[in-house]
Write a protein that holds these residues in place. Structure first.
Motif, PDB file in Angstrom:
ATOM      1  N   ARG A 176      -7.226   2.777  11.221  1.00 53.63           N
ATOM      2  CA  ARG A 176      -7.925   1.584  11.343  1.00 53.63           C
ATOM      3  C   ARG A 176      -8.999   1.393  10.130  1.00 53.63           C
ATOM      4  NH1 ARG A 176     -10.910   0.073  16.722  1.00 53.63           N
ATOM      5  NH2 ARG A 176      -8.633   0.477  17.572  1.00 53.63           N
ATOM      6  N   TYR A 177      -9.742   2.334   9.945  1.00 55.02           N
ATOM      7  CA  TYR A 177     -10.563   2.433   8.928  1.00 55.02           C
ATOM      8  C   TYR A 177     -10.060   2.372   7.455  1.00 55.02           C
ATOM      9  CZ  TYR A 177     -14.570   4.093   5.838  1.00 55.02           C
ATOM     10  OH  TYR A 177     -15.429   4.168   4.624  1.00 55.02           O
ATOM     11  N   ALA A 178      -8.924   3.223   7.390  1.00 56.69           N
ATOM     12  CA  ALA A 178      -8.205   3.107   6.182  1.00 56.69           C
ATOM     13  C   ALA A 178      -7.729   1.835   5.865  1.00 56.69           C
ATOM     14  CB  ALA A 178      -7.166   4.260   6.208  1.00 56.69           C
ATOM     15  N   ARG A 179      -7.061   1.220   6.787  1.00 58.82           N
ATOM     16  CA  ARG A 179      -6.415  -0.075   6.460  1.00 58.82           C
ATOM     17  C   ARG A 179      -7.699  -1.215   6.153  1.00 58.82           C
ATOM     18  NH1 ARG A 179      -3.364   1.314  11.044  1.00 58.82           N
ATOM     19  NH2 ARG A 179      -4.714   0.018  12.560  1.00 58.82           N
ATOM     20  N   LYS A 180      -8.641  -1.094   7.025  1.00 57.32           N
ATOM     21  CA  LYS A 180      -9.638  -2.061   6.795  1.00 57.32           C
ATOM     22  C   LYS A 180     -10.351  -2.012   5.324  1.00 57.32           C
ATOM     23  CE  LYS A 180     -14.399  -3.420   8.236  1.00 57.32           C
ATOM     24  NZ  LYS A 180     -15.103  -2.995   9.330  1.00 57.32           N
ATOM     25  N   HIS A 181     -10.198  -0.809   4.430  1.00 50.71           N
ATOM     26  CA  HIS A 181     -10.835  -0.534   3.511  1.00 50.71           C
ATOM     27  C   HIS A 181      -9.877  -0.362   2.312  1.00 50.71           C
ATOM     28  CE1 HIS A 181     -15.032  -0.386   5.033  1.00 50.71           C
ATOM     29  NE2 HIS A 181     -14.354   0.098   5.916  1.00 50.71           N
ATOM     30  N   GLY A 182      -8.519  -0.712   2.591  1.00 49.75           N
ATOM     31  CA  GLY A 182      -7.731  -0.617   1.613  1.00 49.75           C
ATOM     32  C   GLY A 182      -7.241   0.741   0.967  1.00 49.75           C
ATOM     33  N   ILE A 183      -7.329   1.650   2.018  1.00 51.82           N
ATOM     34  CA  ILE A 183      -7.153   2.969   1.545  1.00 51.82           C
ATOM     35  C   ILE A 183      -5.554   3.233   2.120  1.00 51.82           C
ATOM     36  CG2 ILE A 183      -7.491   5.478   1.482  1.00 51.82           C
ATOM     37  CD1 ILE A 183     -10.669   4.567   2.324  1.00 51.82           C
ATOM     38  N   VAL A 184      -4.857   3.514   0.913  1.00 49.24           N
ATOM     39  CA  VAL A 184      -3.226   3.553   1.523  1.00 49.24           C
ATOM     40  C   VAL A 184      -2.630   5.083   1.352  1.00 49.24           C
ATOM     41  CG1 VAL A 184      -2.667   1.154   0.862  1.00 49.24           C
ATOM     42  CG2 VAL A 184      -2.496   2.913  -0.976  1.00 49.24           C
ATOM     43  N   GLU A 185      -3.461   5.816   0.701  1.00 49.09           N
ATOM     44  CA  GLU A 185      -3.121   7.364   0.605  1.00 49.09           C
ATOM     45  C   GLU A 185      -4.423   8.041   0.237  1.00 49.09           C
ATOM     46  OE1 GLU A 185      -0.175   7.522  -2.418  1.00 49.09           O
ATOM     47  OE2 GLU A 185      -1.550   7.083  -4.023  1.00 49.09           O
TER      48      GLU A 185
END
Length: 277
Positions: A176-185
């Motif tokens: 969820r944190y990765a999606r929110k901050h645009g971290i895809v990989e």
């Protein structure tokens, strides 16, 4: 043999070639530099090495002296002057944990609450990641989007590989944190410039929570979260061999330090025995 900048640089390269952690390289080279400065251009020999150890004992604890000794012995091995090796200072085995430095579960939760109130979502998740898996702070770089998706982290540290499983709730929070901050990989925990967080970033942010959380600053540092994980796990499972594997310890004796009980806990156990009439 003289010890100068060239020898220290070579020692640094040697340690990195041995795949020592960045923290160990920094510590050992700092100790080597202090010793070189103390020599003041004199050629190192066993007598001078022993004199230096004696002077260290004036200003450092036995553990501090032994840390320097370990670093210098590595330096002597690298330089091929094994005759200068020093013996560690003997220490009485510690039986109980220092309560003044023990972070309790209640205090940990107060730190989490303080991070929530400050809106520091990244720090909140970092503390939860360390405390719920027992990883070293330097291993946060292995917490990637890919690892969060599969539910486990492959840690490669100090020349050893181990698998660290993620609790389901932590896995969900990481994604969820990765999606929110645009971290895809790649790494989940990064700075604004995209570089992986280091221990100094985390240490200073955690210290900033102390007053609001009502926790003594001496208890608040990333590695203490790893100790809390170890004590909690051992309290539930009583399996020190398995815990050593989870923590990535080469020796169970190291793990024993993590699971050491406090004097207060020991006193409570004595009272429960009811062996005094």
């Amino acid at each position: 043999m003289l010890i100068g900048c060239q020898e220290i640089e070579g020692f640094t390269a040697y340690l990195r070639g041995e795949e020592r952690s960045a923290a160990t390289v920094e510590k050992y080279c700092r100790e080597a530099g202090r010793f070189a400065a103390w020599l003041e251009g004199r050629e190192v020999n066993q007598a001078l090495a022993l004199d230096y150890k004696v002077q260290l004992a004036v200003t450092r604890t036995p553990a501090g002296v032994n840390g320097a000794v370990a670093a210098l012995n590595q330096l002597f091995a690298f330089l091929g002057i094994e005759g200068c090796r020093l013996k560690a200072v003997r220490q009485q085995k510690q039986i109980f944990r220092d309560e003044a430095r023990e972070l309790t579960e209640n205090e940990y939760r107060r730190l989490l609450a303080a991070a929530v109130r400050r809106g520091n979502e990244r720090l909140l998740l970092v503390m939860e990641a360390i405390c719920s898996t027992g990883i070293r702070v330097g291993e946060l770089r292995f917490f990637t989007v890919e690892a969060a998706k599969r539910g486990w982290v492959e840690v490669d540290n100090k020349g050893k590989r181990r698998t660290v499983f993620l609790p389901g709730k932590l896995q969900t929070l990481l994604l969820r944190y990765a999606r929110k901050h645009g971290i895809v990989e790649g790494a989940v925990f990064v700075t604004r410039s995209g570089r992986p967080l280091d221990r100094s970033n985390i240490w200073s942010e955690m210290k900033g929570l102390c007053q609001e959380a009502g926790v003594e600053p001496g208890k608040v540092f990333p590695h203490n979260l790893r100790h809390l994980f170890a004590r909690t796990y051992y309290g539930l499972e009583k399996d020190i061999v398995r815990l050593a594997d989870i923590l990535g310890h080469a020796s169970i004796e190291t793990t024993r330090i993590y699971t050491m009980e406090s004097g207060y806990t020991h006193r409570k156990q004595l009272e429960r025995m009811r062996l005094v009439m």
